[in-house]
Write a protein that holds these residues in place. Structure first.
Motif, PDB file in Angstrom:
ATOM      1  N   GLY A   1       6.219   8.149 -24.106  1.00 44.20           N
ATOM      2  CA  GLY A   1       7.411   8.803 -24.640  1.00 44.20           C
ATOM      3  C   GLY A   1       7.509   8.710 -26.139  1.00 44.20           C
ATOM      4  N   ASN A   2       6.538   8.034 -26.753  1.00 42.71           N
ATOM      5  CA  ASN A   2       6.514   7.905 -28.205  1.00 42.71           C
ATOM      6  C   ASN A   2       5.216   8.530 -28.720  1.00 42.71           C
ATOM      7  OD1 ASN A   2       6.945   7.207 -30.855  1.00 42.71           O
ATOM      8  ND2 ASN A   2       6.616   5.026 -30.573  1.00 42.71           N
ATOM      9  N   THR A   3       4.180   7.721 -28.939  1.00 46.84           N
ATOM     10  CA  THR A   3       2.906   8.278 -29.397  1.00 46.84           C
ATOM     11  C   THR A   3       2.129   8.938 -28.259  1.00 46.84           C
ATOM     12  OG1 THR A   3       1.871   6.113 -29.106  1.00 46.84           O
ATOM     13  CG2 THR A   3       2.686   6.666 -31.312  1.00 46.84           C
ATOM     14  N   THR A   4       2.520   8.673 -27.027  1.00 46.64           N
ATOM     15  CA  THR A   4       1.895   9.293 -25.871  1.00 46.64           C
ATOM     16  C   THR A   4       2.909  10.200 -25.189  1.00 46.64           C
ATOM     17  OG1 THR A   4       0.636   7.247 -25.548  1.00 46.64           O
ATOM     18  CG2 THR A   4       0.530   8.883 -23.792  1.00 46.64           C
ATOM     19  N   SER A   5       2.572  11.469 -25.023  1.00 50.38           N
ATOM     20  CA  SER A   5       3.495  12.428 -24.414  1.00 50.38           C
ATOM     21  C   SER A   5       3.758  12.077 -22.955  1.00 50.38           C
ATOM     22  CB  SER A   5       2.920  13.841 -24.490  1.00 50.38           C
ATOM     23  OG  SER A   5       1.771  13.956 -23.653  1.00 50.38           O
ATOM     24  N   GLU A   6       4.816  12.628 -22.402  1.00 52.89           N
ATOM     25  CA  GLU A   6       5.124  12.375 -20.997  1.00 52.89           C
ATOM     26  C   GLU A   6       3.990  12.855 -20.099  1.00 52.89           C
ATOM     27  OE1 GLU A   6       8.246  13.952 -17.586  1.00 52.89           O
ATOM     28  OE2 GLU A   6       9.031  13.532 -19.597  1.00 52.89           O
ATOM     29  N   THR A   7       3.427  14.017 -20.406  1.00 53.27           N
ATOM     30  CA  THR A   7       2.332  14.562 -19.598  1.00 53.27           C
ATOM     31  C   THR A   7       1.125  13.634 -19.596  1.00 53.27           C
ATOM     32  OG1 THR A   7       3.032  16.838 -20.031  1.00 53.27           O
ATOM     33  CG2 THR A   7       0.767  16.507 -19.300  1.00 53.27           C
ATOM     34  N   ASP A   8       0.718  13.181 -20.791  1.00 54.79           N
ATOM     35  CA  ASP A   8      -0.431  12.286 -20.875  1.00 54.79           C
ATOM     36  C   ASP A   8      -0.123  10.915 -20.278  1.00 54.79           C
ATOM     37  OD1 ASP A   8      -1.957  14.219 -22.031  1.00 54.79           O
ATOM     38  OD2 ASP A   8      -1.973  13.355 -24.046  1.00 54.79           O
ATOM     39  N   SER A   9       1.120  10.467 -20.405  1.00 57.01           N
ATOM     40  CA  SER A   9       1.513   9.178 -19.834  1.00 57.01           C
ATOM     41  C   SER A   9       1.372   9.186 -18.322  1.00 57.01           C
ATOM     42  CB  SER A   9       2.957   8.852 -20.220  1.00 57.01           C
ATOM     43  OG  SER A   9       3.117   8.748 -21.607  1.00 57.01           O
ATOM     44  N   ILE A  10       1.850  10.247 -17.689  1.00 56.11           N
ATOM     45  CA  ILE A  10       1.764  10.361 -16.230  1.00 56.11           C
ATOM     46  C   ILE A  10       0.313  10.515 -15.792  1.00 56.11           C
ATOM     47  CG2 ILE A  10       2.371  11.816 -14.256  1.00 56.11           C
ATOM     48  CD1 ILE A  10       5.082  12.294 -15.596  1.00 56.11           C
ATOM     49  N   GLU A  11      -0.461  11.273 -16.563  1.00 55.05           N
ATOM     50  CA  GLU A  11      -1.885  11.426 -16.246  1.00 55.05           C
ATOM     51  C   GLU A  11      -2.596  10.073 -16.352  1.00 55.05           C
ATOM     52  OE1 GLU A  11      -5.685  12.939 -15.393  1.00 55.05           O
ATOM     53  OE2 GLU A  11      -3.665  13.746 -15.030  1.00 55.05           O
ATOM     54  N   MET A  12      -2.239   9.299 -17.358  1.00 53.76           N
ATOM     55  CA  MET A  12      -2.845   7.983 -17.547  1.00 53.76           C
ATOM     56  C   MET A  12      -2.543   7.078 -16.356  1.00 53.76           C
ATOM     57  SD  MET A  12      -2.480   5.703 -21.030  1.00 53.76           S
ATOM     58  CE  MET A  12      -2.721   7.149 -22.083  1.00 53.76           C
ATOM     59  N   MET A  13      -1.294   7.069 -15.929  1.00 54.60           N
ATOM     60  CA  MET A  13      -0.928   6.247 -14.777  1.00 54.60           C
ATOM     61  C   MET A  13      -1.642   6.703 -13.522  1.00 54.60           C
ATOM     62  SD  MET A  13       3.126   5.329 -15.333  1.00 54.60           S
ATOM     63  CE  MET A  13       3.644   6.852 -16.152  1.00 54.60           C
ATOM     64  N   ASN A  14      -1.748   8.008 -13.306  1.00 60.69           N
ATOM     65  CA  ASN A  14      -2.439   8.513 -12.121  1.00 60.69           C
ATOM     66  C   ASN A  14      -3.909   8.112 -12.125  1.00 60.69           C
ATOM     67  OD1 ASN A  14      -0.174   9.705 -10.979  1.00 60.69           O
ATOM     68  ND2 ASN A  14      -0.516  11.666 -11.997  1.00 60.69           N
TER      69      ASN A  14
END
Length: 328
Positions: A24-37
């Motif tokens: 939610g800061n340097t990592t977008s929500e889309t990339d954050s969710i992709e990272m977790m997946n």
């Protein structure tokens, strides 16, 4: 991915924990969710966040990603820092804990937190009050286990003895800063955790990016080390001893055909007492690099060299005790 029990609990966590401070800061929500997946696909099950990360935005993103796999995930968050502009909007008093846990549960869109951690000691609140409130949360089912972070050894021991005396739940883990360039906990905390079977989940395992190999002795122009303050500031990291460690890490990486980040994380994974280092990533490329730390074993000869070059200097009382150690 391998799994380890967290402290003296029966809670199994992955050998790496995904930190979400950048979400939610340097990592977008889309990339954050992709990272977790991607983390889940590789067998990871341990996520760490805090109610103050990006003013709660990190918790919201984590909640979205785990909603359909909640029971599979070990979810950790924290309480302590200011979340409201009034006297009771900070600390670990009963009031702030109870207010904060409800807010975190709402943002995470869940009805329980697996590991609820005290972010740092609160000198204004008796530890008995804090532990009783946390014990009540465990009894109510809103929290499953409790942990702490950034404590002195005496603070952790006082907490454990207070829990034992009052029959409250115990801290099963501590989250300290620990890496090849930050081994302060070797003085007392590590031996205490081994003695009391408290799990260690280190933050900043790459020294705020220092151990990735991207920095030289020149002033950095980008990254976390450009900060003028904080634990990852250039003023703290850019010491002669730390650069000696970095050079050893880079040399080991070339020898093992790995990246410096993978070597630094692997050293921690093989360190006695360490349960699950918390790594963060701003990009998917950084995430994949860090995940390359698992699935292989560092030779003892390389591990020992890194341990030796990064070790704290001999200090009292350790050198005094060692002098009179019994041979059996």
């Amino acid at each position: 991915m391998q799994y380890r029990l967290l402290g003296r609990s029966g809670l199994a966590v992955s050998e790496l924990c995904l930190g979400t401070m950048t979400f939610g800061n340097t990592t977008s929500e889309t990339d954050s969710i992709e990272m977790m997946n991607r983390f889940f696909e590789k067998g990871g099950n341990f996520l760490d966040t805090a109610n103050v990360y990006v003013s709660g935005r990190s918790e919201e993103i984590v909640g979205k990603a785990i909603k359909d796999r909640r029971s599979e995930v070990v979810l950790a968050t924290k309480v302590r820092f200011a979340t409201a502009n009034h006297p009771n909007g900070v600390g670990v008093s009963r009031k702030h804990i109870m207010d904060a846990v409800e807010a975190s549960l709402k943002r995470l869109d869940t009805d329980y937190i697996d590991l609820y951690q005290v972010h740092v000691w609160d000198h204004a609140t008796p530890i008995e009050e804090t532990l009783r409130a946390l014990d009540d949360l465990v009894t109510s089912g809103k929290v499953r286990y409790i942990g702490c972070s950034n404590f002195f050894a005496w603070q952790l021991m006082k907490s454990l003895s207070t829990s034992d005396w009052n029959r409250y739940v115990r801290f099963i883990s501590i989250q300290p800063q620990y890496s090849l360039v930050s081994r302060e906990m070797d003085r007392e905390m590590l031996s205490l955790c081994l003695e009391e079977n408290v799990g260690i989940i280190p933050w900043a395992p790459l020294g705020g990016g220092f151990l990735t190999g991207r920095y030289t002795r020149e002033e950095p122009v980008s990254g976390r080390l450009t900060s003028k303050q904080g634990e990852s500031s250039w003023a703290i990291r850019a010491s002669q001893s730390n650069f000696a460690v970095l050079e050893a890490v880079v040399k080991a990486a070339k020898e093992l055909e790995r990246t410096p980040a993978q070597v630094a994380l692997s050293w921690l994974l093989q360190r006695k007492g360490i349960t699950s280092p918390i790594f963060g990533a701003s990009t998917l490329e950084q995430f994949e690099d860090n995940m390359g730390a698992i699935g292989w074993t560092m030779p003892d000869s390389v591990w020992n060299k890194l341990d030796e070059v990064s070790a704290l200097p001999s200090e009292y009382p350790n050198r005094f005790i060692a002098k009179f150690a019994r041979p059996f």
